[in-house]
Write an enzyme that holds these catalytic residues in place. Structure first.
Site, PDB file in Angstrom:
ATOM      1  N   ASP A  13       0.819  -1.220   0.000  1.00 12.32           N
ATOM      2  CA  ASP A  13       0.000   0.000   0.000  1.00 12.32           C
ATOM      3  C   ASP A  13       0.847   1.263   0.000  1.00 12.32           C
ATOM      4  OD1 ASP A  13      -2.227  -1.750   0.323  1.00 12.32           O
ATOM      5  OD2 ASP A  13      -1.769  -1.826   2.460  1.00 12.32           O
ATOM      6  N   GLU A  14       1.984   1.236  -0.643  1.00 17.73           N
ATOM      7  CA  GLU A  14       2.879   2.402  -0.657  1.00 17.73           C
ATOM      8  C   GLU A  14       2.475   3.431  -1.700  1.00 17.73           C
ATOM      9  OE1 GLU A  14       4.016  -0.722  -1.091  1.00 17.73           O
ATOM     10  OE2 GLU A  14       5.380  -1.217   0.554  1.00 17.73           O
ATOM     11  N   LYS A  16       1.838   2.287  -4.964  1.00 14.50           N
ATOM     12  CA  LYS A  16       2.428   1.743  -6.200  1.00 14.50           C
ATOM     13  C   LYS A  16       1.567   2.047  -7.408  1.00 14.50           C
ATOM     14  CE  LYS A  16       2.937  -2.571  -4.752  1.00 14.50           C
ATOM     15  NZ  LYS A  16       2.888  -2.491  -3.289  1.00 14.50           N
ATOM     16  N   GLY A  40      -4.159  -4.352  -4.240  1.00 13.48           N
ATOM     17  CA  GLY A  40      -5.151  -3.330  -4.541  1.00 13.48           C
ATOM     18  C   GLY A  40      -4.461  -2.081  -5.026  1.00 13.48           C
ATOM     19  N   HIS A  41      -4.739  -1.688  -6.241  1.00 13.64           N
ATOM     20  CA  HIS A  41      -4.145  -0.472  -6.789  1.00 13.64           C
ATOM     21  C   HIS A  41      -5.239   0.511  -7.124  1.00 13.64           C
ATOM     22  CE1 HIS A  41      -0.258  -2.621  -8.313  1.00 13.64           C
ATOM     23  NE2 HIS A  41      -0.327  -2.523  -7.020  1.00 13.64           N
ATOM     24  N   THR A  42      -5.112   1.717  -6.614  1.00 11.45           N
ATOM     25  CA  THR A  42      -6.076   2.749  -6.970  1.00 11.45           C
ATOM     26  C   THR A  42      -5.410   3.702  -7.939  1.00 11.45           C
ATOM     27  OG1 THR A  42      -6.992   2.558  -4.763  1.00 11.45           O
ATOM     28  CG2 THR A  42      -7.648   4.489  -6.027  1.00 11.45           C
ATOM     29  N   ARG A 143       2.261 -29.348  -6.443  1.00 15.94           N
ATOM     30  CA  ARG A 143       2.114 -29.976  -7.767  1.00 15.94           C
ATOM     31  C   ARG A 143       0.715 -30.533  -8.021  1.00 15.94           C
ATOM     32  NH1 ARG A 143       7.737 -32.963  -6.689  1.00 15.94           N
ATOM     33  NH2 ARG A 143       6.607 -33.280  -4.780  1.00 15.94           N
ATOM     34  N   GLN A 223       2.090  -6.278  -3.289  1.00 14.46           N
ATOM     35  CA  GLN A 223       2.542  -6.371  -1.894  1.00 14.46           C
ATOM     36  C   GLN A 223       3.917  -5.696  -1.758  1.00 14.46           C
ATOM     37  OE1 GLN A 223       1.400  -9.738  -3.240  1.00 14.46           O
ATOM     38  NE2 GLN A 223      -0.579  -8.821  -2.913  1.00 14.46           N
ATOM     39  N   THR A 238       2.728 -12.603   2.840  1.00 15.57           N
ATOM     40  CA  THR A 238       1.926 -13.218   1.802  1.00 15.57           C
ATOM     41  C   THR A 238       2.670 -14.472   1.328  1.00 15.57           C
ATOM     42  OG1 THR A 238       0.602 -12.802  -0.165  1.00 15.57           O
ATOM     43  CG2 THR A 238       2.837 -11.859  -0.151  1.00 15.57           C
ATOM     44  N   ARG A 302     -10.042  -2.600   5.393  1.00 21.72           N
ATOM     45  CA  ARG A 302      -9.589  -2.577   6.791  1.00 21.72           C
ATOM     46  C   ARG A 302      -8.759  -1.324   7.050  1.00 21.72           C
ATOM     47  NH1 ARG A 302      -6.417  -8.187   7.229  1.00 21.72           N
ATOM     48  NH2 ARG A 302      -5.885  -7.642   5.104  1.00 21.72           N
ATOM     49  N   LEU A 331       4.388  12.291   1.022  1.00 21.94           N
ATOM     50  CA  LEU A 331       5.140  13.209   1.883  1.00 21.94           C
ATOM     51  C   LEU A 331       4.201  14.259   2.476  1.00 21.94           C
ATOM     52  CD1 LEU A 331       8.116  13.918   2.679  1.00 21.94           C
ATOM     53  CD2 LEU A 331       8.157  15.486   0.743  1.00 21.94           C
ATOM     54  N   ASP A 332       3.186  14.644   1.695  1.00 16.57           N
ATOM     55  CA  ASP A 332       2.265  15.701   2.132  1.00 16.57           C
ATOM     56  C   ASP A 332       1.503  15.336   3.406  1.00 16.57           C
ATOM     57  OD1 ASP A 332       1.136  13.882   0.069  1.00 16.57           O
ATOM     58  OD2 ASP A 332      -0.746  14.840   0.669  1.00 16.57           O
ATOM     59  N   SER A 414       1.002  13.990  -4.551  1.00 18.70           N
ATOM     60  CA  SER A 414      -0.460  13.955  -4.395  1.00 18.70           C
ATOM     61  C   SER A 414      -0.956  12.743  -5.174  1.00 18.70           C
ATOM     62  CB  SER A 414      -1.115  15.237  -4.932  1.00 18.70           C
ATOM     63  OG  SER A 414      -1.552  15.045  -6.267  1.00 18.70           O
TER      64      SER A 414
HETATM   65  P1  IMP Z   1      -2.684 -12.897   1.789  1.00 17.41           P
HETATM   66  O1  IMP Z   1      -1.788 -12.347   0.730  1.00 17.41           O
HETATM   67  O2  IMP Z   1      -4.151 -12.674   1.509  1.00 17.41           O
HETATM   68  O3  IMP Z   1      -2.387 -14.332   2.127  1.00 17.41           O
HETATM   69  O4  IMP Z   1      -2.399 -12.074   3.135  1.00 17.41           O
HETATM   70  C1  IMP Z   1      -1.169 -12.221   3.842  1.00 17.41           C
HETATM   71  C2  IMP Z   1      -0.708 -10.881   4.410  1.00 17.41           C
HETATM   72  O5  IMP Z   1      -0.371 -10.020   3.343  1.00 17.41           O
HETATM   73  C3  IMP Z   1      -1.764 -10.139   5.225  1.00 17.41           C
HETATM   74  O6  IMP Z   1      -1.109  -9.436   6.263  1.00 17.41           O
HETATM   75  C4  IMP Z   1      -2.342  -9.155   4.241  1.00 17.41           C
HETATM   76  O7  IMP Z   1      -2.896  -8.034   4.884  1.00 17.41           O
HETATM   77  C5  IMP Z   1      -1.096  -8.802   3.465  1.00 17.41           C
HETATM   78  N1  IMP Z   1      -1.382  -8.312   2.096  1.00 17.41           N
HETATM   79  C6  IMP Z   1      -1.721  -9.040   1.020  1.00 17.41           C
HETATM   80  N2  IMP Z   1      -1.878  -8.240  -0.053  1.00 17.41           N
HETATM   81  C7  IMP Z   1      -1.618  -6.987   0.341  1.00 17.41           C
HETATM   82  C8  IMP Z   1      -1.586  -5.723  -0.314  1.00 17.41           C
HETATM   83  O8  IMP Z   1      -1.810  -5.580  -1.512  1.00 17.41           O
HETATM   84  N3  IMP Z   1      -1.261  -4.660   0.453  1.00 17.41           N
HETATM   85  C9  IMP Z   1      -0.973  -4.780   1.786  1.00 17.41           C
HETATM   86  N4  IMP Z   1      -0.978  -5.926   2.429  1.00 17.41           N
HETATM   87  C10 IMP Z   1      -1.301  -7.027   1.727  1.00 17.41           C
END
Ligand code: IMP
Length: 429
Positions: A13-14, A16, A40-42, A143, A223, A238, A302, A331-332, A414
């Site tokens: 969630d940086e 990207k 998740g990319h917005t 496998r 991730q 993950t 969440r 940074l903002d 921004s």
């Molecule tokens: P999983 O990838 O659903 O198995 O989740 C494993 C861990 O990775 C959990 O802590 C999730 O919150 C985290 N995680 C998975 N995908 C993302 C992402 O895109 N951003 C942030 N955390 C993620």
């Protein structure tokens, strides 16, 4: 060939999405190489907001998107995302999306097992996205996985389902969860086959051709390094390798094709899910970062945990992930804070470390060692050059560069794509 790989340098969630979008406009092909629809990319493009989980971000920019073999592919999630984009006026089809035929599929039994196991873990849950990512990777390594190409062979699907159900139904039964019937799964897969197979191909061939033609390829990580299954805060990670090295294995190219590796980091730190987070703030400052940064998960909604910038951790991510340049985002969000803290190392059981230890208890015990810095009163939002930044903000960036041992090559100021300070074109080689 001047390719670029982008990976997260913290816990995901940086920001990207925006950076990848900015880079995608300069690339011809955008490749996802690991993860699945847990990402998740917005993207904010021309006033429209696109939320992508599985599709490579470049699709929004009219580029060719490739889903590599390192991705675990949920057919319903893919088709749902394609539908959603179509409703927003963006056509996705085999002309702009190709999927590795050797990509393993996520079946309905994977999220079922993911959730049943999380429930059984109780307090010790990983905090997964519940999308079946872990179980799907387990089946790949075990496998047993049904891969995209198998959909063309009903006999293969049938035999693999027998093996999968033997394994999964035993586990589900043990966990007290409902089991799956073969017939329904088989029929669903056969119904999906004609919708999915037109996208399938050996993408390594296309990428090899792209390489020979000198095309610009962007490898889009999901991730982040601290969620890497080997190098992250295991077991709170993950189930894939998120480091840049996996861009090669996860798409079928050699390591020399990866090119410049950019690591994205927020100017502070966030994390969703469970696991150690040494610089986490449980106070008003933590809440302020969350509110200002709108820190809610794109996939699960969440609230994200928030804390100070952890330079020791990002330094580790830089080294392990092969990061050559950082992209600093948000940074903002720090604008106007009177004092900022940067974590430079940890005190772990009486020892001072410049890295996060791997052992679970040691990791949980790591106490941050901080360096305090004066904040800035002006605004950094929307700045498009260093000259527009308050002097103290530039000082903060320079200190981060020193501590993480990597230059800041880009700055995002921004959510708007053009509010980006790039010190050089990453594709310039
Ligand atoms: P999983 O990838 O659903 O198995 O989740 C494993 C861990 O990775 C959990 O802590 C999730 O919150 C985290 N995680 C998975 N995908 C993302 C992402 O895109 N951003 C942030 N955390 C993620």
């Amino acid at each position: 060939m001047a390719n670029v790989a982008v990976i997260g340098a913290q816990w995901g969630d940086e920001g990207k999405g925006k950076v990848v979008d900015w880079l995608a406009s300069r690339a011809e092909i955008v490749v996802r190489f690991q993860g699945g629809h847990n990402a998740g990319h917005t993207l904010v493009v021309g006033g429209n907001t696109y939320k992508l989980s599985l599709l490579p971000s470049g699709i929004v920019r009219g580029k060719l998107g490739i889903i590599g073999n390192g991705v675990v592919l949920d057919p319903d999630a893919l088709l749902g995302e394609i539908e959603k984009l179509r409703a927003q006026g963006l056509e996705v089809g085999p002309h702009n999306l190709r999927i590795a035929e050797n990509a393993p599929l996520i079946l309905p039994l994977h999220p079922a097992l993911d959730r049943a196991r999380e429930a059984a873990r109780g307090e010790d849950k990983i905090g997964t996205t519940g999308r079946g990512i872990g179980p799907a990777y387990e089946d790949k390594v075990g496998r047993r996985a049904i891969r995209l190409c198998d959909l063309a062979e009903p006999e293969t699907v049938s035999a693999k389902l027998d093996e999968l159900l033997l394994h999964h139904n035993a586990l589900l039964r043990g966990l007290g969860a409902p089991v799956f019937e073969k017939a329904a799964l088989f029929e669903a897969l056969m119904a999906l086959a004609p919708r999915l197979l037109p996208y399938a191909e050996p993408v390594w061939e296309r990428l090899d051709a792209a390489r020979r033609e000198g095309r610009r390829v962007l490898f889009e990580g999901a991730q982040a390094v601290m969620l890497d299954v080997d190098h992250g805060t295991y077991p709170y990670v993950t189930s894939s390798n998120t480091v840049a090295g996996n861009a090669a294995a996860g798409s079928g190219v050699g390591p020399d094709a990866i090119g410049l590796v950019l690591g994205i980091a927020k100017a502070y730190t966030t994390r969703v899910g469970s696991g150690p987070f040494p610089t986490e703030l449980h106070d008003a400052t933590g809440r302020l970062l969350g509110e200002r940064g709108r820190e809610f998960g794109t996939v699960t909604g969440r609230p994200r945990r928030c804390g100070w910038f952890d330079a020791a951790m990002v330094r580790q991510a830089v080294k392990i992930g092969g990061v050559q340049g950082l992209v600093l985002t948000k940074l903002d969000v720090l604008d106007g804070l009177p004092e900022l803290k940067i974590c430079t190392g940890y005190r772990v059981n009486g020892e001072v470390l410049r890295r996060l230890p791997f052992a679970m208890r040691a990791q949980a015990a790591a106490e941050p060692i901080y360096e305090a810095m004066e904040g800035w009163s002006g605004s950094t939002r929307g700045a498009r050059s260093y000259a527009e930044l308050p002097a103290q903000a530039v000082k903060y960036i320079r200190r981060i560069e020193e501590l993480v041992e990597a230059p800041v090559m880009m700055l995002s100021t921004s959510p708007e794509r053009d509010d980006t300070i790039a010190l050089r074109d990453p594709f310039a080689g």
